[in-house]
Design a protein around this motif. Structure first.
Motif, PDB file in Angstrom:
ATOM      1  N   GLN A 272       0.843  -1.201   0.000  1.00  0.00           N
ATOM      2  CA  GLN A 272       0.000   0.000   0.000  1.00  0.00           C
ATOM      3  C   GLN A 272       0.880   1.254   0.000  1.00  0.00           C
ATOM      4  O   GLN A 272       0.565   2.233  -0.661  1.00  0.00           O
ATOM      5  CB  GLN A 272      -0.908   0.025   1.250  1.00  0.00           C
ATOM      6  N   LYS A 273       2.006   1.169   0.739  1.00  0.00           N
ATOM      7  CA  LYS A 273       2.920   2.319   0.806  1.00  0.00           C
ATOM      8  C   LYS A 273       3.450   2.646  -0.582  1.00  0.00           C
ATOM      9  O   LYS A 273       3.519   3.803  -0.984  1.00  0.00           O
ATOM     10  CB  LYS A 273       4.090   1.994   1.734  1.00  0.00           C
ATOM     11  N   LYS A 274       3.839   1.569  -1.316  1.00  0.00           N
ATOM     12  CA  LYS A 274       4.396   1.776  -2.658  1.00  0.00           C
ATOM     13  C   LYS A 274       3.369   2.454  -3.563  1.00  0.00           C
ATOM     14  O   LYS A 274       3.691   3.314  -4.368  1.00  0.00           O
ATOM     15  CB  LYS A 274       4.810   0.433  -3.267  1.00  0.00           C
ATOM     16  N   LYS A 275       2.088   2.034  -3.405  1.00  0.00           N
ATOM     17  CA  LYS A 275       1.034   2.578  -4.265  1.00  0.00           C
ATOM     18  C   LYS A 275       0.902   4.082  -4.092  1.00  0.00           C
ATOM     19  O   LYS A 275       0.667   4.808  -5.062  1.00  0.00           O
ATOM     20  CB  LYS A 275      -0.302   1.919  -3.929  1.00  0.00           C
ATOM     21  N   VAL A 276       1.011   4.536  -2.818  1.00  0.00           N
ATOM     22  CA  VAL A 276       0.786   5.975  -2.587  1.00  0.00           C
ATOM     23  C   VAL A 276       2.094   6.755  -2.509  1.00  0.00           C
ATOM     24  O   VAL A 276       2.104   7.910  -2.119  1.00  0.00           O
ATOM     25  CB  VAL A 276      -0.043   6.213  -1.290  1.00  0.00           C
ATOM     26  N   ALA A 277       3.201   6.084  -2.871  1.00  0.00           N
ATOM     27  CA  ALA A 277       4.516   6.739  -2.736  1.00  0.00           C
ATOM     28  C   ALA A 277       4.580   8.032  -3.548  1.00  0.00           C
ATOM     29  O   ALA A 277       5.166   9.026  -3.112  1.00  0.00           O
ATOM     30  CB  ALA A 277       5.612   5.775  -3.175  1.00  0.00           C
ATOM     31  N   ASN A 278       3.936   8.033  -4.715  1.00  0.00           N
ATOM     32  CA  ASN A 278       4.054   9.212  -5.599  1.00  0.00           C
ATOM     33  C   ASN A 278       3.031  10.294  -5.260  1.00  0.00           C
ATOM     34  O   ASN A 278       3.150  11.422  -5.685  1.00  0.00           O
ATOM     35  CB  ASN A 278       3.860   8.795  -7.066  1.00  0.00           C
ATOM     36  N   GLN A 279       1.981   9.896  -4.496  1.00  0.00           N
ATOM     37  CA  GLN A 279       0.957  10.896  -4.172  1.00  0.00           C
ATOM     38  C   GLN A 279       1.239  11.433  -2.770  1.00  0.00           C
ATOM     39  O   GLN A 279       1.073  10.720  -1.775  1.00  0.00           O
ATOM     40  CB  GLN A 279      -0.429  10.244  -4.202  1.00  0.00           C
ATOM     41  N   GLU A 613      -1.933   7.574  11.841  1.00  0.00           N
ATOM     42  CA  GLU A 613      -1.115   8.700  12.311  1.00  0.00           C
ATOM     43  C   GLU A 613       0.182   8.180  12.924  1.00  0.00           C
ATOM     44  O   GLU A 613       1.256   8.719  12.691  1.00  0.00           O
ATOM     45  CB  GLU A 613      -1.875   9.496  13.379  1.00  0.00           C
ATOM     46  N   PHE A 614       0.032   7.105  13.701  1.00  0.00           N
ATOM     47  CA  PHE A 614       1.201   6.559  14.400  1.00  0.00           C
ATOM     48  C   PHE A 614       2.202   5.979  13.411  1.00  0.00           C
ATOM     49  O   PHE A 614       3.399   6.228  13.497  1.00  0.00           O
ATOM     50  CB  PHE A 614       0.730   5.485  15.390  1.00  0.00           C
ATOM     51  N   PHE A 615       1.699   5.209  12.431  1.00  0.00           N
ATOM     52  CA  PHE A 615       2.616   4.531  11.501  1.00  0.00           C
ATOM     53  C   PHE A 615       3.353   5.503  10.587  1.00  0.00           C
ATOM     54  O   PHE A 615       4.410   5.182  10.071  1.00  0.00           O
ATOM     55  CB  PHE A 615       1.865   3.496  10.650  1.00  0.00           C
ATOM     56  N   ILE A 616       2.757   6.700  10.359  1.00  0.00           N
ATOM     57  CA  ILE A 616       3.481   7.619   9.460  1.00  0.00           C
ATOM     58  C   ILE A 616       4.219   8.699  10.245  1.00  0.00           C
ATOM     59  O   ILE A 616       4.723   9.651   9.662  1.00  0.00           O
ATOM     60  CB  ILE A 616       2.543   8.265   8.406  1.00  0.00           C
ATOM     61  N   SER A 617       4.303   8.564  11.587  1.00  0.00           N
ATOM     62  CA  SER A 617       5.032   9.578  12.365  1.00  0.00           C
ATOM     63  C   SER A 617       6.542   9.412  12.133  1.00  0.00           C
ATOM     64  O   SER A 617       7.005   8.392  11.630  1.00  0.00           O
ATOM     65  CB  SER A 617       4.695   9.455  13.852  1.00  0.00           C
ATOM     66  N   ASP A 618       7.293  10.444  12.572  1.00  0.00           N
ATOM     67  CA  ASP A 618       8.730  10.482  12.279  1.00  0.00           C
ATOM     68  C   ASP A 618       9.481   9.303  12.876  1.00  0.00           C
ATOM     69  O   ASP A 618       9.199   8.876  13.989  1.00  0.00           O
ATOM     70  CB  ASP A 618       9.345  11.766  12.883  1.00  0.00           C
ATOM     71  N   GLU A 619      10.476   8.846  12.124  1.00  0.00           N
ATOM     72  CA  GLU A 619      11.340   7.787  12.656  1.00  0.00           C
ATOM     73  C   GLU A 619      12.722   8.366  12.885  1.00  0.00           C
ATOM     74  O   GLU A 619      13.044   9.451  12.430  1.00  0.00           O
ATOM     75  CB  GLU A 619      11.423   6.623  11.656  1.00  0.00           C
ATOM     76  N   ILE A 620      13.522   7.594  13.582  1.00  0.00           N
ATOM     77  CA  ILE A 620      14.861   8.059  13.939  1.00  0.00           C
ATOM     78  C   ILE A 620      15.749   8.038  12.695  1.00  0.00           C
ATOM     79  O   ILE A 620      15.554   7.222  11.790  1.00  0.00           O
ATOM     80  CB  ILE A 620      15.431   7.142  15.035  1.00  0.00           C
ATOM     81  N   GLY A 621      16.718   8.957  12.642  1.00  0.00           N
ATOM     82  CA  GLY A 621      17.620   9.003  11.491  1.00  0.00           C
ATOM     83  C   GLY A 621      18.436   7.723  11.396  1.00  0.00           C
ATOM     84  O   GLY A 621      18.838   7.166  12.408  1.00  0.00           O
ATOM     85  N   ASP A 622      18.704   7.270  10.187  1.00  0.00           N
ATOM     86  CA  ASP A 622      19.442   6.018  10.052  1.00  0.00           C
ATOM     87  C   ASP A 622      20.908   6.312   9.782  1.00  0.00           C
ATOM     88  O   ASP A 622      21.327   6.448   8.636  1.00  0.00           O
ATOM     89  CB  ASP A 622      18.837   5.209   8.889  1.00  0.00           C
TER      90      ASP A 622
END
Length: 1561
Positions: A272-279, A613-622
């Motif tokens: 699903q993430k890949k599908k909306v990657a461009n939008q 909201e939780f799944f798209i919140s900021d993640e730590i820098g890699d």
């Protein structure tokens, strides 16, 4: 009648002149051959071969294999059995129309039935023992049966038997079935190659079954066991012998483990993430991901649900058919006798066949069995899918938590509360939605079907009834939403009440000493009153909901039948009446459930939004260095799906080996480094996510193998710098460079794992809910020597020795609470113990006193770490340690002020060096003061205090006999089992009577009346319909119209009464429940608050709080609905059985075996259900705790690189909770399938006895209608009984506290006899005082004699446990004075009422306690004093200026526990509180123990000035405090050893006082 195979009424029956196969009877005989062949071959194999193995097969379930086409074979065999039953029935019905008995019509069919049953039993045994060669027998049987049936079919075709004849259809179906079974058999041969092939295929059972730890067998058993949960029998029966524990339920099968489902859901979500990657504006859809991962089982469940719903309509249709046929047969009995026995070879048409009453009864029975099986299968599949979804979501949330950026948490964008809600609430909402979701599309179909059938039966008037139901449905939705609101407000009030109760319990000692219990008790009661008002609303809506549920069908039936009577010319037939009644019952359920489902759907949508909201919140820098380990997370497990959760486990030993390789490697001088810098930050700008740089222009180097100290003022960014290096902050610019190992050198691979792991001790200590040892080792291998060295370096050994189980004691939220210093030392020990090259310690000395700090510096850091040549970065405020540093980084306001060695700084920045020097001097002075205060001994003392009550708890156990029954494991096994199976009737009676006898009587009376009226309604309907049909022939004297009005009027009155009674009963139950809850809580609160102080010392606070939280909640909200549901379903079942028995008394005979079966089912189920319920509850808590502790310790876990280990632990906890829940739901299905089948048997017996012995078609319909309702309510009786039993546990626990003895508040003197200003002088005489804590314990003070003059300052000292504090408690009669007396100002305190005594003395305790509220409330909760008096007290305590500066002054807010003031300030407030009381006697119980020197000086000064004319008794923890007192009492082992002025006592060189002074100096 003579019996013959072909009948003896026809001579041509045995004629074979036209050819053998032309003779029908011979063809039937030929059909017997295959069946007899199969029985002859299989019986010996079954009895001889498996008789010896039968026990073995059950144990070794790892031999269970499914041959190809397993499920298809079972389905075909069941269909075959059903067709055989039809064939037998057709044969018997045909035979009944013959002049003589024709066995050939039904005997082959009977043999076929036996053979088919044998075939499937035989197949099951071959399959479980994996011996396919024996399947040849079945193969031959299918061929023979196919051939013989085909011959019969051909014969019928030649005879020209038409398709409408039933026998022809049955034979055709048989041919197809046998053909298909033959094909299945050929397929097994083709795949397994067990015969005719050279190399048979070897097959292993599924991997799950090779692991004996898997006990959940639902996916692996055969179809029959799947449908009836037969495999659960062993577990449910074993629960009777010993309680079910986690070992008994074993592990989850691989397909259901959280990891497997996580991988599925994660893949779907990534897609699903890949599908909306461009939008840019679109977010990936969790709904679609869930559908992709779990859509198939939901569709399967929905299919089952549709089948069940359609079969559900068989009930009304069969009732209609049976009553109609019964009516017809009784009317036409006379006409039919003559013409029955004509034809010699009659063929039945399907119409005639279904006209037979007995056939319909059997069909009804089979339809019920099938419907219930499909329904339970549908429930099971949705529940299993829901659990799988929850497991996957939890793993996804956890994975995300471990990647969350720290700024999200610290900036408050994502709070711990929100994360806990996601775990505890949102995932469960989605799981529940999944449980209910097949209803969303099944219900509309059910409703439409129902309305169509009703319309067919009753025409337009049916639509009136349906309209009533549909119009009332929105009201139910409205009630449901109101219920949710009421529940929410109740929750708010109960949270507030709990907060107040918690405060009372924490400060109970102070409340008792100041005699303030009643003030606080009233405050809790006020909140409870508000909560009860909210609960009343909740109860009102609950009872309305129950009322609607019961009243809607009555109203609909009334509307329909009245309309029908006045609209139609024809009278109402019993068949129509009872079929439509049954349909109305079916219709109400989906409409009632619809509101619930819609509510859950709305909640699920909100939950998904939150998860998004939780799944798209900021993640730590890699960072590049960080990616060393994170690639190996769950992904490693995908490669070999067989291993799954074990995959990570199997890597663990490898890591331990790496650790052991590491040690010799580390000792060598390392030629590997390019230079001697471990970490380098160049041009670093770091932010906490706000975009503003918290740290700017950072250029530092951390030398390898040396100690770097970071110093600076509070808030200058020292901790942030550590976190920035660890990659926890957002890097705006610049780079953190970790010195990499030379990658090509193979010997370094071993050190790679620990290379990137940093041992980190955070500023705020973070502990796991685990043992002390687990907290220190933190997943590393245990090395005894190293462990001992570390605990010694952190001086933890003395603390460990105090714990009840040493270092195996649980600490943390669920364990024992340690003090700040102890927690910090454990965290430092963890960092030291880890085998890492780099150690970060963030202000490890902050909570430690000087002795410990020095010891830690010397032993831990200089010795332990430096010897290991580990790189250490130490943040500290203790500048005296600067000389030990190899490298110093001085920080100021977020940038680096100076960097270098101490010498560099001394030469280059003289000003800074001088500033440090002055600070060091100041610290040194504080140190000298500090040397006297020994904070550690205090911490240990508090710990000991917390611990010893637990030991004395053992002596107290005898009192709580009821508790003992529950908890004592060593009790005699048989009595334990008897208690486990017994319903707690005594507790139930106590609960019911605590609601008041009047309400109890009202409830019972109204319940019985309501059910009588409901039975009367149906009975009247039966009379009315049968009478009107009887009157058809014409009793002309009674005109039909008036008769109709009379019947309708009575019917309407009864219905009206029924509806009113429904409302009254539902209200009385809720009202009684509320009264009981109110009384129980009131009694509990008063009992606890008046309890002796000893009770609070020996009972853990959490245990008491549980009575007020969880148990009170169960009593408030859960017991009333359960009780209502239980009484309703029980009375419904009883009234149904009574009604059927009235219609046909013969039914009672059949009822006995069914009753016995029901008794055993409920008895076994209740015990197992209780155990599984407890397992589910107890496994949930660790899971939630693990999530919250992970979120709290994120930085530590990431620094250590222990994500994989924590994930693994989370997966294990999730699986443990899921398996408990799965077993619980499987046990519920087990029960429901059994009670449903019992219900079906009741329907069958009721139908058969009514048809055989009944006379009245109306009563027959009534009996069948009631029999059908039994099937719905039987399992509810048991489920509610089991729930009530669990819930009564709460009442039992509350009751066990109500038996406790209160303190004796009455004195022998009347309060009015005590002078108003007593004690005026403050003269104290202690005469031969003996004190003990309880009458079964040893005395703690023995024959103490002393005299204290008014206004004297007295010091009491002695070693720990000498009885100092007990003496102070004796003044307040908090302990049992069993001999001697204390006389204050001429009055013996034992004669005074407790309240009077305690309200006239003052005390300052060691732990300063403040309550939430205002400062005014804390100083004077009784509101007796003027503001001037309060300000005066604050001025004396030197707090006046501080309080004035606060917003609100005296009304300034004090938070819970006074957390918004420092410990010193809190103690000064307590001093002010004591001053406000203006008592002439003040007792200070180690009052200065937990405060700093400055505050202590203030305190001492105030005591000397403000209390100059009062008697002050000081219990000293440091002898130096009482050296200038007027008199000193020295206690030893409860005896007064010395008593004199301090100076005199010091003259005795070997005196106890002198020794104490020497040792304390």
């Amino acid at each position: 009648m003579k019996v013959a195979f072909c009948g003896n009424d026809n001579a041509s029956a045995y004629d074979i002149s036209a050819g053998v196969l032309k003779n029908v009877c011979f063809v039937d005989a030929l059909n017997l051959v295959p069946h007899v062949f199969l029985l002859f071959i299989t019986f010996p194999i079954l009895f001889i071969g498996w008789g010896s193995q039968s026990s073995k097969v059950q144990i070794h379930h790892n031999t269970w294999l499914h041959f190809p086409g397993h499920n298809l074979r079972w389905i075909l065999t069941f269909t075959l059995l059903f067709v055989h039953v039809c064939e037998i029935a057709e044969g018997i019905v045909s035979d009944a129309q013959m002049k003589s008995r024709h066995l050939h019509l039904f005997l082959p069919a009977m043999m076929g039935f036996v053979a088919a049953t044998t075939a499937i039993v035989y197949y099951h045994n071959i399959e479980t023992s994996n011996f396919p060669k024996l399947l040849l027998a079945l193969f031959l049987y299918w061929i023979m049966a196919f051939v013989t049936k085909t011959i019969k079919l051909v014969r019928y075709c030649e005879d020209g038997v038409p398709l409408s004849q039933l026998r022809f259809c049955i034979t055709g179906i048989m041919v197809i079935l046998y053909g298909l079974l033959m094909a299945v058999e050929i397929n097994v041969i083709r795949v397994r190659r067990y015969v005719f092939f050279m190399n048979p295929q070897k097959v292993k059972p599924p991997e799950d079954l090779q692991d004996l730890g898997v006990r959940f067998l639902q996916p692996f058993v055969n179809l029959l066991s799947k449908a009836t949960y037969w495999w659960m029998n062993t577990l449910i029966i074993s629960a009777h012998k010993k309680p079910i524990d986690l070992k008994a339920i074993g592990k989850l099968p691989i397909a259901m483990r959280a990891l497997t489902n996580y991988v599925c859901l994660k893949e779907a979500y990534e897609e699903q993430k890949k599908k909306v990657a461009n939008q840019p504006n679109q977010i990936p859809s969790i709904w679609l991901a869930m559908y992709r991962a779990f859509g198939r089982p939901i569709l399967l469940s929905s299919t089952f649900r549709y089948l069940a719903d359609l079969l559900g309509f068989a009930g009304p249709l069969c009732i209609s058919g049976i009553v109609q046929s019964f009516q017809n047969t009784s009317q036409n009995a006379t006409n039919t006798t003559g013409k029955s026995k004509e034809t010699s070879n009659s063929y039945l048409s399907s119409q005639d066949f279904l006209g037979n009453v007995y056939v319909l009864a059997v069909l009804l029975f089979l339809a019920l069995i099938l419907q219930r099986t499909f329904l339970q299968a549908s429930y099971y599949v949705t529940i299993e899918t829901g659990i799988n979804l929850r497991g996957a979501l939890l793993a996804m949330i956890y994975n995300k938590i471990l990647r969350l950026s720290t700024s999200n948490l610290s900036m408050g964008e994502m709070t711990l509360g929100q994360i806990n809600n996601l775990v505890a609430i949102e995932t469960n909402q989605l799981m529940w939605f999944l449980f209910l979701c097949p209803n969303l599309w099944a219900m509309p179909v059910q409703i439409i079907m129902g309305v169509i059938l009703l319309y067919n039966l009753l025409g337009v008037s049916a639509l009136v009834g349906a309209a009533v139901i549909v119009l009332l449905a929105p009201i139910q939705y409205f009630i449901a939403t109101k219920l949710a609101e009421a529940q929410k407000s109740t929750l708010d009030y109960s949270t507030e009440r709990l907060k107040k109760t918690n405060e009372i319990l924490k400060g109970i000692k102070l409340l008792k000493l100041y005699a303030w219990e009643h003030i606080f008790c009233t405050s809790v009661e006020e909140t409870r009153t508000k909560e009860l008002i909210s609960l009343k609303t909740f109860a009102l809506y609950t009872s309305l909901s129950i009322f609607m549920n019961a009243a809607i069908p009555i109203a609909a039936v009334l509307a329909t039948f009245v309309t029908y009577e006045y609209q139609n010319e024809t009278t109402l037939q019993p068949a129509q009446a009872f079929a439509s009644l049954s349909l109305f019952h079916i219709l109400v359920t989906p409409l009632f459930l619809l509101s619930t489902v819609v509510r859950f759907a709305v909640k699920a949508i909100i939950s998904v939004q939150k998860l998004n909201e939780f799944f798209i919140s900021d993640e730590i820098g890699d960072d590049s260095w960080r990616s060393a380990e994170s690639s190996v997370t769950y992904e490693s497990c995908k490669k070999h799906t067989g291993l799954h959760t074990k995959a990570i486990n199997r890597k663990q030993p490898l890591r331990h080996q790496l650790d052991s390789y590491e040690q010799p490697l580390r000792r060598q001088p390392r030629p590997l480094e390019i230079d001697d810098i471990a970490i380098k930050v160049t041009n670093g700008y770091f932010s906490w996510g706000s975009g503003l740089a918290t740290l700017s222009n950072i250029n530092i180097r951390i030398p390898t193998g040396q100690m770097t100290m970071i110093v600076g003022q509070v808030g200058c960014g020292k901790s942030s710098l550590l976190l920035a290096i660890l990659g926890e902050m957002q890097t705006l610019e610049g780079k953190v460079h970790w010195n990499n190992i030379n990658e090509t050198d193979p010997s370094c691979e071993a050190t790679r794992r620990n290379r990137y792991s940093v041992a980190y001790a955070a500023q705020k200590p973070w502990l796991l809910n685990a043992t002390v040892e687990e907290n220190i080792i933190f997943g590393s291998p245990f090395n005894k020597q190293r462990y001992k060295a570390v605990t010694d370096a952190c001086s933890l050994q003395p603390d460990i020795d105090l714990l009840p189980f040493g270092d195996q004691t649980e600490i943390g939220e669920r364990g024992i609470n340690l003090s700040g210093g102890q927690r910090q030392r454990i965290c430092v020990a963890r960092a030291l113990y880890q085998n890492t090259n780099i150690v970060f310690l963030d202000d490890p000395f902050s909570a430690l006193d000087i002795h410990l700090s020095d010891h830690l510096m010397q032993e831990g850091i200089l010795k332990f770490l430096q010897e290991d040549k580990r790189t250490l970065i130490l943040v500290t405020h203790k500048l005296q340690y600067l000389p030990h540093a190899d490298w110093i980084i001085a920080m100021k306001d977020g940038y680096v002020l100076r960097e270098g060695t101490l010498k560099d700084i001394q030469t280059k920045d003289v000003e800074l060096y001088e500033h440090w020097k002055t600070l060091m001097n100041r610290q040194d002075q504080e140190l000298e003061k500090d040397m006297e205060t020994d904070q550690t001994t205090l911490e240990r003392k508090t710990l000991r205090r917390a611990m010893y009550p637990r030991e004395s708890k053992a002596q107290l156990e005898d009192e709580d006999e009821e508790e003992e029954e529950e908890e004592d494991d060593d009790d005699n096994m048989s009595t334990v089992m008897r208690l486990r199976t017994k319903m707690p009737w005594k507790t139930c009676w106590r609960y019911l009577t605590s609601g008041g006898f009047f309400l109890l009587f009202l409830m019972i009376f109204s319940k019985l009346l309501k059910h009588s009226v409901i039975v009367a309604i149906d009975y009247w309907l039966a009379r009315w319909t049968s009478m009107e049909n009887g009157n058809k022939t014409g009793d002309s004297a009674d005109p039909q119209r008036s008769n109709k009005s009379y019947h309708v009027a009575v019917f309407s009155m009864l219905c009206g009464a029924g509806i009113v009674l429904c409302l009254i009963t539902s209200l009385t139950v809720e009202w009684m429940g509320l009264t009981a809850a109110k009384n129980l809580h009131h009694n509990l609160l008063n009992k606890i608050i008046l309890g002796p102080i000893r009770f609070f010392d020996t009972t853990p606070l959490g245990l008491i709080l549980n009575r007020f939280s969880a148990d009170t909640n169960i009593i408030d909200q859960h017991i009333p609905p359960t009780l209502e549901s239980l009484t309703r379903s029980t009375l419904l079942c009883l009234s149904a059985i009574g009604m059927i028995s009235y219609a046909t008394p013969w039914f009672l005979v059949a009822l006995v075996p069914l009753g016995v079966a029901f008794y055993f089912i409920q008895k076994y189920f209740r015990v197992a259900s209780k155990d599984l319920q407890e397992l589910d509850d107890s496994t949930q808590l660790p899971l939630l705790c693990h999530f919250s502790e992970t979120a709290e310790g994120l930085t530590t876990i990431r620094a250590f690189r222990h994500e994989a280990r924590f994930k693994q632990h989370m997966l294990e906890l999730t699986d443990t909770n899921n398996i408990a829940y799965l077993f619980l739901s499987a046990a519920n299905r087990w029960l429901e399938v059994r009670t449903d089948y019992l219900g079906a048997c009741i329907v069958l017996t009721a139908a058969v006895t009514s048809i055989t012995h009944g006379s009245d078609s109306g009563l027959l319909g009534l009996g069948l209608l009631y029999a059908l309702t039994i099937t719905n309510y039987l399992n509810w009786v048991v489920r509610n009984l089991a729930d009530l039993e669990v819930q009564m546990g709460a009442v039992k626990k509350v009751n066990s506290f109500l038996t406790m003895e209160s303190e004796n508040y009455e004195g022998t003197m009347d309060p009015s006899q005590v002078p108003k200003d007593w004690p005026q002088e403050g003269e104290i005489k202690i005469e031969d005082l003996c004190v003990r804590y309880e009458n079964n314990l040893k005395p703690v003070l023995k024959h103490v004699k002393a005299y204290i003059k008014p206004g004297q300052k007295v010091g009491i000292c002695g070693r720990t446990g000498s009885g100092k504090s007990s003496l102070s408690l004796a003044f307040f009669r908090m302990v049992d004075i069993f001999d001697g007396k204390i006389v204050i100002d001429g009055i013996d305190i034992c004669k005074l009422p407790l309240h009077t005594l305690r309200s006239r003395l003052s005390i300052i305790l060691q732990d300063p306690i403040l309550f939430s509220g205002s400062i005014r409330f804390n100083l004077d909760p009784e509101c007796k004093c003027t503001d001037d008096r309060l300000w005066e007290a604050l001025e004396i305590a030197q707090l006046k200026n501080m309080v004035k500066s606060l917003p609100g002054g005296l009304d300034a807010v004090v938070t819970e526990g006074g957390e918004n003031f420092s410990v010193g300030q809190r103690q000064l407030f307590c001093l002010a509180r004591a001053f406000v009381r203006k008592s002439s006697i003040l007792i200070m119980d180690e009052a200065t123990a937990s405060i700093d020197m400055a505050t202590e000086n203030i305190l001492q000064k105030v005591v000397m000035t403000a209390f100059v004319d009062r008697t002050v008794v000081t219990i000293a923890h440091r002898v130096s405090q009482i050296l200038d007192g007027d008199i000193v009492l020295v206690l030893s082992d409860g005896v007064l050893a010395e008593c004199d002025t301090a100076s005199n006592l010091l003259l005795k060189e070997d005196g106890l006082f002198t020794t104490l002074v020497k040792t304390n100096k």
